[in-house]
Scaffold this motif. Structure first.
Motif, PDB file in Angstrom:
ATOM      1  N   UNK A   1      23.385  16.266  30.075  1.00 54.79           N
ATOM      2  CA  UNK A   1      23.943  17.380  29.197  1.00 54.79           C
ATOM      3  C   UNK A   1      23.523  18.608  29.902  1.00 54.79           C
ATOM      4  N   UNK A   2      22.389  19.122  30.512  1.00 51.64           N
ATOM      5  CA  UNK A   2      22.339  20.387  31.075  1.00 51.64           C
ATOM      6  C   UNK A   2      23.200  20.416  32.395  1.00 51.64           C
ATOM      7  N   UNK A   3      23.154  19.644  32.882  1.00 59.41           N
ATOM      8  CA  UNK A   3      24.389  19.827  33.898  1.00 59.41           C
ATOM      9  C   UNK A   3      25.662  20.122  33.556  1.00 59.41           C
ATOM     10  N   UNK A   4      26.068  19.485  32.439  1.00 59.99           N
ATOM     11  CA  UNK A   4      27.545  19.517  31.977  1.00 59.99           C
ATOM     12  C   UNK A   4      27.635  21.312  31.230  1.00 59.99           C
ATOM     13  N   UNK A   5      26.382  21.637  30.489  1.00 62.09           N
ATOM     14  CA  UNK A   5      26.589  22.874  30.037  1.00 62.09           C
ATOM     15  C   UNK A   5      26.648  23.939  30.937  1.00 62.09           C
ATOM     16  N   UNK A   6      25.971  23.798  32.032  1.00 58.30           N
ATOM     17  CA  UNK A   6      25.933  24.402  33.398  1.00 58.30           C
ATOM     18  C   UNK A   6      27.203  24.807  33.802  1.00 58.30           C
ATOM     19  N   UNK A   7      27.992  23.547  34.155  1.00 59.43           N
ATOM     20  CA  UNK A   7      29.347  23.520  34.674  1.00 59.43           C
ATOM     21  C   UNK A   7      30.122  24.079  33.660  1.00 59.43           C
ATOM     22  N   UNK A   8      29.932  24.030  32.307  1.00 59.26           N
ATOM     23  CA  UNK A   8      30.905  24.464  31.081  1.00 59.26           C
ATOM     24  C   UNK A   8      30.953  26.112  31.273  1.00 59.26           C
ATOM     25  N   UNK A   9      30.019  26.691  31.413  1.00 57.36           N
ATOM     26  CA  UNK A   9      29.757  28.190  31.373  1.00 57.36           C
ATOM     27  C   UNK A   9      30.775  28.811  32.216  1.00 57.36           C
ATOM     28  N   UNK A  10      31.222  28.649  33.654  1.00 58.17           N
ATOM     29  CA  UNK A  10      32.085  29.334  34.118  1.00 58.17           C
ATOM     30  C   UNK A  10      33.419  29.411  33.401  1.00 58.17           C
ATOM     31  N   UNK A  11      33.664  27.911  32.985  1.00 56.31           N
ATOM     32  CA  UNK A  11      35.001  27.899  32.352  1.00 56.31           C
ATOM     33  C   UNK A  11      34.855  28.695  31.071  1.00 56.31           C
ATOM     34  N   UNK A  12      33.835  28.657  30.290  1.00 53.23           N
ATOM     35  CA  UNK A  12      33.810  29.690  29.064  1.00 53.23           C
ATOM     36  C   UNK A  12      33.781  31.037  29.180  1.00 53.23           C
ATOM     37  N   UNK A  13      33.504  31.279  30.680  1.00 52.82           N
ATOM     38  CA  UNK A  13      33.969  32.882  30.997  1.00 52.82           C
ATOM     39  C   UNK A  13      35.348  33.197  31.346  1.00 52.82           C
ATOM     40  N   UNK A  14      36.126  32.205  31.476  1.00 51.95           N
ATOM     41  CA  UNK A  14      37.248  32.536  31.909  1.00 51.95           C
ATOM     42  C   UNK A  14      38.264  33.446  30.656  1.00 51.95           C
ATOM     43  N   UNK A  15      39.376  33.947  31.062  1.00 49.73           N
ATOM     44  CA  UNK A  15      40.147  34.703  30.219  1.00 49.73           C
ATOM     45  C   UNK A  15      40.609  33.270  29.196  1.00 49.73           C
ATOM     46  N   UNK A  16      41.179  34.068  28.041  1.00 48.70           N
ATOM     47  CA  UNK A  16      41.267  32.936  27.010  1.00 48.70           C
ATOM     48  C   UNK A  16      42.446  31.920  27.318  1.00 48.70           C
ATOM     49  N   UNK A  17      43.499  32.228  27.957  1.00 51.91           N
ATOM     50  CA  UNK A  17      44.538  31.081  28.153  1.00 51.91           C
ATOM     51  C   UNK A  17      43.815  30.086  28.957  1.00 51.91           C
ATOM     52  N   UNK A  18      43.374  30.313  30.199  1.00 48.80           N
ATOM     53  CA  UNK A  18      42.960  29.306  31.036  1.00 48.80           C
ATOM     54  C   UNK A  18      41.963  28.602  30.256  1.00 48.80           C
ATOM     55  N   UNK A  19      40.857  29.004  29.744  1.00 48.29           N
ATOM     56  CA  UNK A  19      39.588  28.383  29.176  1.00 48.29           C
ATOM     57  C   UNK A  19      40.475  27.498  27.830  1.00 48.29           C
ATOM     58  N   UNK A  20      41.264  28.103  27.058  1.00 47.31           N
ATOM     59  CA  UNK A  20      41.657  26.847  26.224  1.00 47.31           C
ATOM     60  C   UNK A  20      42.431  25.939  26.926  1.00 47.31           C
ATOM     61  N   UNK A  21      43.343  26.134  27.763  1.00 43.95           N
ATOM     62  CA  UNK A  21      44.152  24.843  28.626  1.00 43.95           C
ATOM     63  C   UNK A  21      43.147  23.830  28.979  1.00 43.95           C
ATOM     64  N   UNK A  22      41.995  24.382  29.685  1.00 43.37           N
ATOM     65  CA  UNK A  22      41.305  23.504  30.447  1.00 43.37           C
ATOM     66  C   UNK A  22      40.340  22.764  29.383  1.00 43.37           C
ATOM     67  N   UNK A  23      39.879  23.481  28.338  1.00 47.42           N
ATOM     68  CA  UNK A  23      38.885  22.795  27.468  1.00 47.42           C
ATOM     69  C   UNK A  23      39.653  21.932  26.463  1.00 47.42           C
ATOM     70  N   UNK A  24      40.689  22.558  25.989  1.00 50.29           N
ATOM     71  CA  UNK A  24      41.717  21.489  24.955  1.00 50.29           C
ATOM     72  C   UNK A  24      42.358  20.521  25.866  1.00 50.29           C
ATOM     73  N   UNK A  25      42.757  20.790  27.213  1.00 50.79           N
ATOM     74  CA  UNK A  25      43.385  19.675  27.772  1.00 50.79           C
ATOM     75  C   UNK A  25      42.568  18.671  28.178  1.00 50.79           C
ATOM     76  N   UNK A  26      41.135  18.870  28.359  1.00 54.75           N
ATOM     77  CA  UNK A  26      40.334  17.905  28.753  1.00 54.75           C
ATOM     78  C   UNK A  26      39.998  17.063  27.396  1.00 54.75           C
ATOM     79  N   UNK A  27      39.693  17.781  26.306  1.00 55.15           N
ATOM     80  CA  UNK A  27      39.342  17.028  25.111  1.00 55.15           C
ATOM     81  C   UNK A  27      40.375  16.311  24.601  1.00 55.15           C
ATOM     82  N   UNK A  28      41.562  16.501  24.881  1.00 55.08           N
ATOM     83  CA  UNK A  28      42.970  15.565  24.359  1.00 55.08           C
ATOM     84  C   UNK A  28      42.926  14.774  25.365  1.00 55.08           C
TER      85      UNK A  28
END
Length: 167
Positions: free
Chosen positions: A80-107
């Protein structure tokens, strides 16, 4: 609180089809990663430090896993630490790419879950027991460990509750 064996065995009752387990091996990590990407955007100042929501989720999950099993809790902490470290650069993106990636992976992760449960012919475990949402990532991890020939006694205990997996 139910024991590790009880929780994995009960979760396993909904996951006996090898095709269902296979879809979960990708789907659950995608869902967890997506949630961490979304939560990592939330900054929480604590004692002069900024921690993010993903770190809080990982901490809470690891505490729970450690209560079930120290060795598995430590393995989950690493993963989980590896996953949260990998998630942080995505969370730092602009809103649109952050949401597209995050919500897309979730769905996509949930689509895989429901395909797996179609093969299984059973509803997801969390429908009957909400703890299935936190046990799912642990279940996927132990299934991988079982495949590697590790935790043989635990595998036998889980199979005693859930029955053997089938094609």
């Amino acid at each position: 609180m139910k024991t590790l064996q009880q929780q994995l065995g009960n979760y396993g009752l909904y996951h006996r089809s090898k095709r269902n387990i296979a879809t979960h091996l990708l789907g659950i990590p995608l869902i967890v990663f997506a949630l961490l990407c979304l939560a990592a955007r939330i900054q929480i100042p604590i004692g002069g430090l900024d921690i993010d929501g993903g770190q809080v989720l990982v901490f809470a999950s690891v505490v729970y896993y450690l209560m079930l099993s120290v060795s598995l809790g430590l393995i989950m902490a690493l993963l989980l630490t590896l996953l949260v470290v990998a998630a942080q650069p995505i969370a730092a993106m602009a809103v649109t790419p952050w949401l597209i990636i995050s919500v897309g992976l979730f769905v996509f992760g949930w689509i895989l879950q429901f395909i797996g449960h179609y093969f299984e012919g059973k509803k997801p475990a969390f429908v009957d027991d909400i703890t299935g949402l936190i046990i799912g990532p642990l279940f996927v991890t132990v299934e991988c460990l079982f495949f590697l020939g590790l935790y043989k006694e635990l595998a036998q205990q889980v199979n005693a509750i859930a029955g053997p997996s089938k094609a």
